[in-house]
Design a protein around this motif. Structure first.
Motif, PDB file in Angstrom:
ATOM      1  N   ILE A  73     -64.047  -0.716  15.021  1.00  0.00           N
ATOM      2  CA  ILE A  73     -65.364  -1.142  14.534  1.00  0.00           C
ATOM      3  C   ILE A  73     -66.395  -1.096  15.667  1.00  0.00           C
ATOM      4  N   VAL A  74     -66.074  -1.728  16.784  1.00  0.00           N
ATOM      5  CA  VAL A  74     -67.011  -1.779  17.913  1.00  0.00           C
ATOM      6  C   VAL A  74     -67.229  -0.388  18.498  1.00  0.00           C
ATOM      7  N   LEU A  75     -66.142   0.347  18.716  1.00  0.00           N
ATOM      8  CA  LEU A  75     -66.259   1.678  19.309  1.00  0.00           C
ATOM      9  C   LEU A  75     -67.005   2.639  18.386  1.00  0.00           C
ATOM     10  N   ALA A  76     -66.728   2.593  17.092  1.00  0.00           N
ATOM     11  CA  ALA A  76     -67.451   3.456  16.140  1.00  0.00           C
ATOM     12  C   ALA A  76     -68.935   3.108  16.132  1.00  0.00           C
ATOM     13  N   GLY A  77     -69.252   1.810  16.166  1.00  0.00           N
ATOM     14  CA  GLY A  77     -70.661   1.403  16.216  1.00  0.00           C
ATOM     15  C   GLY A  77     -71.363   1.940  17.451  1.00  0.00           C
ATOM     16  N   LEU A  78     -70.700   1.820  18.601  1.00  0.00           N
ATOM     17  CA  LEU A  78     -71.296   2.307  19.850  1.00  0.00           C
ATOM     18  C   LEU A  78     -71.418   3.832  19.865  1.00  0.00           C
ATOM     19  N   LEU A  79     -70.375   4.526  19.432  1.00  0.00           N
ATOM     20  CA  LEU A  79     -70.413   5.994  19.437  1.00  0.00           C
ATOM     21  C   LEU A  79     -71.425   6.543  18.429  1.00  0.00           C
ATOM     22  N   THR A  80     -71.566   5.872  17.319  1.00  0.00           N
ATOM     23  CA  THR A  80     -72.561   6.293  16.332  1.00  0.00           C
ATOM     24  C   THR A  80     -73.966   6.081  16.878  1.00  0.00           C
ATOM     25  N   TRP A  81     -74.161   4.989  17.599  1.00  0.00           N
ATOM     26  CA  TRP A  81     -75.453   4.732  18.241  1.00  0.00           C
ATOM     27  C   TRP A  81     -75.756   5.828  19.265  1.00  0.00           C
ATOM     28  N   VAL A  82     -74.740   6.237  20.028  1.00  0.00           N
ATOM     29  CA  VAL A  82     -74.921   7.329  20.995  1.00  0.00           C
ATOM     30  C   VAL A  82     -75.260   8.626  20.253  1.00  0.00           C
ATOM     31  N   ALA A  83     -74.564   8.897  19.156  1.00  0.00           N
ATOM     32  CA  ALA A  83     -74.862  10.103  18.365  1.00  0.00           C
ATOM     33  C   ALA A  83     -76.303  10.066  17.864  1.00  0.00           C
TER      34      ALA A  83
ATOM     35  N   GLY B 295     -72.603  -1.949  10.283  1.00  0.00           N
ATOM     36  CA  GLY B 295     -72.195  -0.902   9.343  1.00  0.00           C
ATOM     37  C   GLY B 295     -70.730  -0.548   9.542  1.00  0.00           C
ATOM     38  N   SER B 296     -70.303  -0.438  10.794  1.00  0.00           N
ATOM     39  CA  SER B 296     -68.897  -0.142  11.087  1.00  0.00           C
ATOM     40  C   SER B 296     -67.989  -1.280  10.642  1.00  0.00           C
ATOM     41  N   PHE B 297     -68.478  -2.512  10.748  1.00  0.00           N
ATOM     42  CA  PHE B 297     -67.693  -3.647  10.243  1.00  0.00           C
ATOM     43  C   PHE B 297     -67.494  -3.531   8.732  1.00  0.00           C
ATOM     44  N   LEU B 298     -68.569  -3.232   8.012  1.00  0.00           N
ATOM     45  CA  LEU B 298     -68.454  -3.092   6.550  1.00  0.00           C
ATOM     46  C   LEU B 298     -67.517  -1.944   6.187  1.00  0.00           C
ATOM     47  N   ILE B 299     -67.636  -0.846   6.913  1.00  0.00           N
ATOM     48  CA  ILE B 299     -66.753   0.302   6.692  1.00  0.00           C
ATOM     49  C   ILE B 299     -65.310  -0.094   6.997  1.00  0.00           C
ATOM     50  N   GLY B 300     -65.100  -0.835   8.097  1.00  0.00           N
ATOM     51  CA  GLY B 300     -63.769  -1.303   8.453  1.00  0.00           C
ATOM     52  C   GLY B 300     -63.192  -2.234   7.404  1.00  0.00           C
ATOM     53  N   TYR B 301     -64.047  -3.107   6.873  1.00  0.00           N
ATOM     54  CA  TYR B 301     -63.576  -4.010   5.819  1.00  0.00           C
ATOM     55  C   TYR B 301     -63.124  -3.211   4.600  1.00  0.00           C
TER      56      TYR B 301
ATOM     57  N   TYR C 162     -72.927  10.844  11.661  1.00  0.00           N
ATOM     58  CA  TYR C 162     -72.462   9.480  11.866  1.00  0.00           C
ATOM     59  C   TYR C 162     -71.135   9.244  11.142  1.00  0.00           C
ATOM     60  N   ALA C 163     -71.000   9.814   9.950  1.00  0.00           N
ATOM     61  CA  ALA C 163     -69.754   9.664   9.191  1.00  0.00           C
ATOM     62  C   ALA C 163     -68.597  10.333   9.926  1.00  0.00           C
ATOM     63  N   ALA C 164     -68.837  11.508  10.492  1.00  0.00           N
ATOM     64  CA  ALA C 164     -67.778  12.210  11.223  1.00  0.00           C
ATOM     65  C   ALA C 164     -67.374  11.425  12.472  1.00  0.00           C
ATOM     66  N   VAL C 165     -68.357  10.887  13.188  1.00  0.00           N
ATOM     67  CA  VAL C 165     -68.062  10.094  14.390  1.00  0.00           C
ATOM     68  C   VAL C 165     -67.265   8.844  14.016  1.00  0.00           C
ATOM     69  N   THR C 166     -67.722   8.142  12.975  1.00  0.00           N
ATOM     70  CA  THR C 166     -67.048   6.911  12.554  1.00  0.00           C
ATOM     71  C   THR C 166     -65.643   7.213  12.044  1.00  0.00           C
ATOM     72  N   ALA C 167     -65.517   8.213  11.190  1.00  0.00           N
ATOM     73  CA  ALA C 167     -64.196   8.574  10.636  1.00  0.00           C
ATOM     74  C   ALA C 167     -63.247   9.029  11.729  1.00  0.00           C
ATOM     75  N   GLY C 168     -63.761   9.825  12.660  1.00  0.00           N
ATOM     76  CA  GLY C 168     -62.918  10.276  13.773  1.00  0.00           C
ATOM     77  C   GLY C 168     -62.440   9.110  14.616  1.00  0.00           C
ATOM     78  N   THR C 169     -63.324   8.149  14.873  1.00  0.00           N
ATOM     79  CA  THR C 169     -62.962   6.973  15.672  1.00  0.00           C
ATOM     80  C   THR C 169     -61.886   6.143  14.976  1.00  0.00           C
ATOM     81  N   PHE C 170     -62.122   5.828  13.706  1.00  0.00           N
ATOM     82  CA  PHE C 170     -61.152   5.029  12.959  1.00  0.00           C
ATOM     83  C   PHE C 170     -59.819   5.775  12.850  1.00  0.00           C
ATOM     84  N   SER C 171     -59.869   7.066  12.587  1.00  0.00           N
ATOM     85  CA  SER C 171     -58.643   7.852  12.425  1.00  0.00           C
ATOM     86  C   SER C 171     -57.863   7.915  13.729  1.00  0.00           C
TER      87      SER C 171
END
Length: 184
Positions: free
Chosen positions: A12-22, A112-118, A173-182
């Motif tokens: 959640i935290v890493l996806a949020g940060l990486l998405t912000w960087v993207a 947003g990453s928290f909601l996605i994680g939930y 953002y979806a690709a970054v978040t999905a890649g991070t979670f995966s």
């Protein structure tokens, strides 16, 4: 056994940060959003006219119509037909408070990453395959970051080309978040 949202805290935290960087790269390096805005030919005149009214920060409509019944009246239809028809956002004077805005943006991505994680914790099991996690999280992320942009072009007037650029952002953002979670 389902994954708990607490087990996803790092993703959640890493996806949020990486998405912000993207997002920062999209806006500061690639800069395709520069095409989102157009200059008025008579910017100084419009700016002076608005400034003399001392408008408070808000979203204003032109012509203003308080309810749908009023739109049926001849004088209001004339205003719309004669134009201009506009939505104007008045913001506080001064340079944008970048620290505050960037903080709000990173909190947006982390929440947003928290909601996605939930949501992922409700649909993904421990040791799920990479592509299963990627597909679930990608769709949830795209919906989180992009789908809600469409009504702005439907109702508020931004060109569809702006909407398409924001939908492209959502895909990134979806690709970054999905890649991070995966990966995690």
């Amino acid at each position: 056994m389902a994954v708990s949202v607490t087990e996803l805290w790092l993703a959640i935290v890493l996806a949020g940060l990486l998405t912000w960087v993207a997002s920062a790269l999209v806006h500061m390096l690639i800069k395709y959003h520069n095409a989102d805005y157009k200059a008025l030919a008579n910017e100084e005149d419009v700016s002076a006219a608005l400034a003399e009214k001392h408008l408070k920060p808000a979203l204003y409509t032109l012509p203003y119509c308080s309810d749908m019944k009023t739109m049926g009246e001849a004088h209001m239809q004339k205003k719309f037909n004669d134009g201009p028809v506009a939505m104007i956002t008045i913001m506080p004077n001064g340079m944008p408070p970048m620290g505050k805005l960037l903080t709000q943006q990173i909190l947006f991505f982390i929440f947003g990453s928290f909601l996605i994680g939930y949501l992922a914790s409700l649909s993904i099991v421990v040791n799920a395959e990479f592509m299963t996690v990627f597909r679930h999280v990608f769709i949830a992320s795209f919906l989180t970051y992009g789908w809600a942009q469409i009504p702005y072009s439907i109702w508020m007037g931004p060109p569809w080309s702006n909407c398409i650029r924001y939908m492209l952002d959502a895909l990134i953002y979806a690709a970054v978040t999905a890649g991070t979670f995966s990966y995690l």
